[in-house]
Design an enzyme around this catalytic site. Sequence first.
Site, PDB file in Angstrom:
ATOM      1  N   ASP A  15       0.855  -1.181   0.000  1.00  0.00           N
ATOM      2  CA  ASP A  15       0.000   0.000   0.000  1.00  0.00           C
ATOM      3  C   ASP A  15       0.897   1.239   0.000  1.00  0.00           C
ATOM      4  O   ASP A  15       1.654   1.466   0.941  1.00  0.00           O
ATOM      5  CB  ASP A  15      -0.892  -0.018   1.241  1.00  0.00           C
ATOM      6  CG  ASP A  15      -1.937   1.082   1.237  1.00  0.00           C
ATOM      7  OD1 ASP A  15      -2.149   1.700   0.176  1.00  0.00           O
ATOM      8  OD2 ASP A  15      -2.541   1.336   2.301  1.00  0.00           O
ATOM      9  N   ASP A 110      -3.100   2.297  -5.964  1.00  0.00           N
ATOM     10  CA  ASP A 110      -1.846   2.250  -5.202  1.00  0.00           C
ATOM     11  C   ASP A 110      -1.775   1.098  -4.214  1.00  0.00           C
ATOM     12  O   ASP A 110      -0.932   1.098  -3.326  1.00  0.00           O
ATOM     13  CB  ASP A 110      -1.675   3.565  -4.441  1.00  0.00           C
ATOM     14  CG  ASP A 110      -2.759   3.773  -3.392  1.00  0.00           C
ATOM     15  OD1 ASP A 110      -3.927   3.463  -3.676  1.00  0.00           O
ATOM     16  OD2 ASP A 110      -2.441   4.257  -2.291  1.00  0.00           O
ATOM     17  N   GLU A 111      -2.620   0.092  -4.383  1.00  0.00           N
ATOM     18  CA  GLU A 111      -2.720  -0.951  -3.366  1.00  0.00           C
ATOM     19  C   GLU A 111      -2.985  -2.291  -4.043  1.00  0.00           C
ATOM     20  O   GLU A 111      -3.780  -2.382  -4.969  1.00  0.00           O
ATOM     21  CB  GLU A 111      -3.877  -0.592  -2.429  1.00  0.00           C
ATOM     22  CG  GLU A 111      -4.133  -1.525  -1.288  1.00  0.00           C
ATOM     23  CD  GLU A 111      -5.353  -1.093  -0.481  1.00  0.00           C
ATOM     24  OE1 GLU A 111      -5.607  -1.739   0.544  1.00  0.00           O
ATOM     25  OE2 GLU A 111      -6.050  -0.125  -0.876  1.00  0.00           O
TER      26      GLU A 111
END
Length: 242
Positions: A15, A110-111
Amino acid sequence: MVDSLPNMRKIIHCDADCFFAAIEMRDDPSLRGIPMAVGGDPSRRGVISTCNYEARVFGVHSALASAYAKKLCPQLVIIPHNMAKYRLAAQQLKEIFYDYTELVEPLSLDEAFLDVSSSQDYRGSATLIAKDIRRRVESEIGITVSAGISSNKFVAKVASDWDKPNGLTVVEPSKIKGFLHQLPVKCIPGVGKKMQATLQNLDIHQCADILPINKLELIRQFGKFGNRLYHFARGEDARVVS
């Protein structure tokens, strides 16, 4: 250890730390060390998408109205979105992830979850793989990523939040119950504010408070979600990375 059990699943949850804000601070170093956020115009009912950790000290967080964020932190600098830039960085992230495994499950820009159970990199060490991913992201993209490692998705995701920003947390199978024992029930996926209030009214505040309750009783009270509460409180999660 996670790395020493060949038949144990090895799941990494990565993350990026305050992703949009991190990209803006990377490109404009003058934004570092001051409260800043990425979001909409306060005068046009804009909303904060993300903010750096300096802003969070003042109570600023994502989904907060930009105008209210400025009231909480008058010195807050709000940068407008640049989605093209964020998507480029997200694509770079994914390319790094796929260098280690084909089993990548993105959750957002983003994860992502990575199943590295069959990876031969670093002799199959999930910990060393995660360290190398974090090193490469910082070197090649210029931002930091926090990572959690465990034998299932739920615990790996919780672990990635444990030492933010720029942290790495490994929860070995033998330590899962002890790790979850202290966690608030809001860490369980699906426990929002309403469910959290319902559980608190039943004097259930932490995962440990669920353990004495019979599974059938949980299902009677919460339906299918009761089954999730029962298993996740014990660190049991059979969901695959897909």
